[in-house]
Motif scaffolding. Structure first.
Motif, PDB file in Angstrom:
ATOM      1  N   MET A  15       0.859  -1.203   0.000  1.00 17.06           N
ATOM      2  CA  MET A  15       0.000   0.000   0.000  1.00 17.06           C
ATOM      3  C   MET A  15       0.882   1.236   0.000  1.00 17.06           C
ATOM      4  N   ASN A  16       0.685   2.104  -1.014  1.00 15.68           N
ATOM      5  CA  ASN A  16       1.463   3.336  -1.094  1.00 15.68           C
ATOM      6  C   ASN A  16       0.736   4.488  -0.435  1.00 15.68           C
ATOM      7  N   LYS A  17       1.254   4.942   0.684  1.00 16.09           N
ATOM      8  CA  LYS A  17       0.624   6.092   1.333  1.00 16.09           C
ATOM      9  C   LYS A  17       0.950   7.330   0.515  1.00 16.09           C
ATOM     10  N   ASP A  18       0.009   8.291   0.481  1.00 12.97           N
ATOM     11  CA  ASP A  18       0.274   9.482  -0.316  1.00 12.97           C
ATOM     12  C   ASP A  18      -0.548  10.668   0.192  1.00 12.97           C
ATOM     13  N   LYS A  50       4.963  15.478  -9.132  1.00  8.60           N
ATOM     14  CA  LYS A  50       3.653  15.313  -9.786  1.00  8.60           C
ATOM     15  C   LYS A  50       2.682  14.854  -8.700  1.00  8.60           C
ATOM     16  N   PRO A  51       2.141  15.778  -7.920  1.00  8.61           N
ATOM     17  CA  PRO A  51       1.280  15.352  -6.806  1.00  8.61           C
ATOM     18  C   PRO A  51      -0.004  14.645  -7.260  1.00  8.61           C
ATOM     19  N   PHE A  52      -0.504  13.769  -6.388  1.00  7.03           N
ATOM     20  CA  PHE A  52      -1.806  13.102  -6.529  1.00  7.03           C
ATOM     21  C   PHE A  52      -2.845  14.206  -6.284  1.00  7.03           C
ATOM     22  N   VAL A  68     -11.793   1.872  11.905  1.00  5.03           N
ATOM     23  CA  VAL A  68     -12.262   1.330  10.624  1.00  5.03           C
ATOM     24  C   VAL A  68     -11.381   0.144  10.231  1.00  5.03           C
ATOM     25  N   LYS A  69     -10.074   0.289  10.406  1.00  5.35           N
ATOM     26  CA  LYS A  69      -9.166  -0.808  10.048  1.00  5.35           C
ATOM     27  C   LYS A  69      -9.343  -2.000  10.993  1.00  5.35           C
ATOM     28  N   ASP A  70      -9.577  -1.711  12.266  1.00  5.68           N
ATOM     29  CA  ASP A  70      -9.787  -2.812  13.215  1.00  5.68           C
ATOM     30  C   ASP A  70     -11.018  -3.628  12.811  1.00  5.68           C
ATOM     31  N   VAL A  71     -12.036  -2.947  12.318  1.00  6.65           N
ATOM     32  CA  VAL A  71     -13.289  -3.626  11.953  1.00  6.65           C
ATOM     33  C   VAL A  71     -13.239  -4.229  10.544  1.00  6.65           C
ATOM     34  N   CYS A  72     -12.661  -3.469   9.589  1.00  7.11           N
ATOM     35  CA  CYS A  72     -12.725  -3.902   8.179  1.00  7.11           C
ATOM     36  C   CYS A  72     -11.419  -4.489   7.647  1.00  7.11           C
ATOM     37  N   GLY A  73     -10.368  -4.468   8.436  1.00  8.43           N
ATOM     38  CA  GLY A  73      -9.094  -5.046   8.007  1.00  8.43           C
ATOM     39  C   GLY A  73      -8.062  -3.994   7.622  1.00  8.43           C
ATOM     40  N   GLU A  74      -6.789  -4.356   7.774  1.00 11.00           N
ATOM     41  CA  GLU A  74      -5.680  -3.412   7.500  1.00 11.00           C
ATOM     42  C   GLU A  74      -5.654  -2.952   6.045  1.00 11.00           C
ATOM     43  N   ASP A  75      -6.093  -3.833   5.124  1.00 11.78           N
ATOM     44  CA  ASP A  75      -6.044  -3.489   3.702  1.00 11.78           C
ATOM     45  C   ASP A  75      -7.148  -2.542   3.258  1.00 11.78           C
ATOM     46  N   ARG A  85      -0.800   9.794  10.019  1.00  7.90           N
ATOM     47  CA  ARG A  85      -0.026   8.569   9.733  1.00  7.90           C
ATOM     48  C   ARG A  85      -0.100   7.619  10.922  1.00  7.90           C
ATOM     49  N   GLU A  86       0.141   8.147  12.121  1.00  4.52           N
ATOM     50  CA  GLU A  86       0.098   7.301  13.328  1.00  4.52           C
ATOM     51  C   GLU A  86      -1.262   6.631  13.496  1.00  4.52           C
ATOM     52  N   LEU A  87      -2.318   7.362  13.104  1.00  4.78           N
ATOM     53  CA  LEU A  87      -3.681   6.844  13.285  1.00  4.78           C
ATOM     54  C   LEU A  87      -4.088   5.859  12.197  1.00  4.78           C
ATOM     55  N   GLY A  88      -3.253   5.709  11.161  1.00  2.00           N
ATOM     56  CA  GLY A  88      -3.526   4.674  10.157  1.00  2.00           C
ATOM     57  C   GLY A  88      -4.091   5.147   8.830  1.00  2.00           C
ATOM     58  N   SER A  89      -4.095   6.475   8.572  1.00  2.00           N
ATOM     59  CA  SER A  89      -4.596   6.967   7.272  1.00  2.00           C
ATOM     60  C   SER A  89      -3.720   6.439   6.149  1.00  2.00           C
ATOM     61  N   ASP A  90      -4.352   6.062   5.035  1.00  2.00           N
ATOM     62  CA  ASP A  90      -3.585   5.656   3.857  1.00  2.00           C
ATOM     63  C   ASP A  90      -3.313   6.844   2.942  1.00  2.00           C
ATOM     64  N   TYR A  91      -4.350   7.659   2.741  1.00  2.00           N
ATOM     65  CA  TYR A  91      -4.207   8.870   1.933  1.00  2.00           C
ATOM     66  C   TYR A  91      -4.755  10.036   2.740  1.00  2.00           C
ATOM     67  N   ILE A  92      -4.001  11.121   2.833  1.00  2.00           N
ATOM     68  CA  ILE A  92      -4.589  12.320   3.437  1.00  2.00           C
ATOM     69  C   ILE A  92      -4.963  13.276   2.313  1.00  2.00           C
ATOM     70  N   VAL A  93      -6.150  13.897   2.449  1.00  2.00           N
ATOM     71  CA  VAL A  93      -6.630  14.864   1.452  1.00  2.00           C
ATOM     72  C   VAL A  93      -6.425  16.255   2.047  1.00  2.00           C
TER      73      VAL A  93
END
Ligand code: C5P
Length: 232
Positions: A1-4, A28-30, A165-172, A200-208
Motif C-alpha cells: 500500500m502506497n501512502k500518499d 507530480k502530486p496526486f 475502521v481498520k480494526d473492523v474492516c481489516g488493514e487493507d 499517519r500514526e492513526l492509520g490513514s492511507d491517503y490524506i486529502v
C-alpha cells in the motif's frame, strides 16, 4: 500500500488549476478533482491533468438507483482515474452495481471508496432530518462494513476514525482522510483535525489536503512539508 498526500484542487476554473500546477516543476502530486471543477470544465479537465502525469481522485460522490450509478460510473471508468467515490447510503446493492460498472471489459479498474456520513451532518441532524436513531459513530462503522461487504476498497473518514475502521474492516481496507492541518496552521472550517504526522500514526492511507497547500504562500514548500510529515 502506497501512502500518499492528495491535494484537494478546489478551484473553479481550469486557468486557476493550471496556474497552481505550473508551480510544481519537480513533483507530480496526486490530485483531487471535485464537483465544482468537473461540472465547470467537464471530463476534458481530467484528461488534461492525467496527460500532465498526475494521479487523480475524482470526487463526485455518486448516489442514485443502482442501475443509474452503474451506467454513470461506467462512463467515468474510461477516464482512467485512480480513485473515485460513491455514497454508502445508496445501499450495498448500489455499491455492488457501482463496482461492476467501474470495472472495465479487460477486468481492470481504479480504486472505489465510499462516503459514509458527511462530516457536515451532525448526530442531531441525522436523527431529526434523516430519522436515523443509531449514533453517528455507529452509523459510520455500519456503512464502512457495508462498503466492505460490497467489496469496495475503502472509505472516506476522519483520521480519528481510521484506526477503528481498520480494526473492523481489516488493514487493507483504505482510509482516505480529509481534515488535515499543520500544527502551526489555521483550522479554518474543519473541526476534528489532525496533523499529517498524527494522521499517519492513526492509520490513514491517503490524506486529502486542500487549503494548507493551495492557499500557502509557497504551495510547493507546503506540499513537501506535508509529504515529509506524513510519510515520516
Ligand atoms: O481545504 P481543506 O484541507 O479543508 O480541504 C479538504 C477537502 O476534503 C475539501 O475538498 C473537502 O470538500 C473534502 N472533504 C472534507 N471532509 C469530508 C469529505 C471531503 O473536508 N468528510
Amino acid at each position: 500500500m502506497n501512502k500518499d498526500v492528495i491535494i484537494a484542487c478546489d478551484f473553479n476554473s481550469k486557468e486557476d488549476l493550471i496556474a497552481f500546477l505550473d508551480k510544481f516543476q519537480e513533483e507530480k502530486p496526486f490530485l483531487k478533482i471535485g464537483m465544482e471543477l468537473f461540472y465547470a470544465e467537464g471530463p476534458a479537465i481530467v484528461k488534461e491533468v492525467k496527460e500532465r502525469g498526475h494521479k487523480i481522485f475524482l470526487d463526485l460522490k455518486l448516489h442514485d438507483i443502482p442501475n443509474t450509478v452503474k451506467k454513470a460510473i461506467s462512463v467515468l471508468s474510461h477516464l482512467d482515474v485512480d480513485l473515485t467515490n460513491i455514497h454508502a447510503a445508496g445501499t450495498i446493492a448500489m455499491m455492488e452495481a457501482a463496482l461492476e460498472g467501474f470495472t472495465k471489459a479487460d477486468g481492470t479498474r481504479g480504486q472505489l471508496i465510499a462516503v459514509t456520513q458527511l462530516t457536515s451532518t451532525s448526530e442531531e441532524r441525522m436523527k431529526s432530518d434523516l430519522l436515523i436513531e443509531a449514533g453517528l459513530e455507529e452509523t459510520v462503522m455500519h456503512y464502512a462494513k457495508n462498503a466492505k461487504v460490497a467489496k469496495l476498497d475503502g472509505i472516506v473518514c476522519s483520521p480519528w476514525e481510521a484506526r477503528k475502521v481498520k480494526d473492523v474492516c481489516g488493514e487493507d481496507f483504505l482510509t482516505i482522510t480529509p481534515g488535515v492541518r499543520f500544527a502551526d496552521g489555521d483550522a479554518g472550517d474543519q473541526v476534528r483535525i489532525a496533523t499529517p504526522e498524527k494522521a499517519r500514526e492513526l492509520g490513514s492511507d491517503y490524506i486529502v489536503v486542500g487549503r494548507p497547500i493551495t492557499q500557502a504562500a509557497d504551495p510547493v514548500a507546503a506540499y513537501r512539508r506535508c509529504m515529509k510529515e506524513f510519510l515520516g
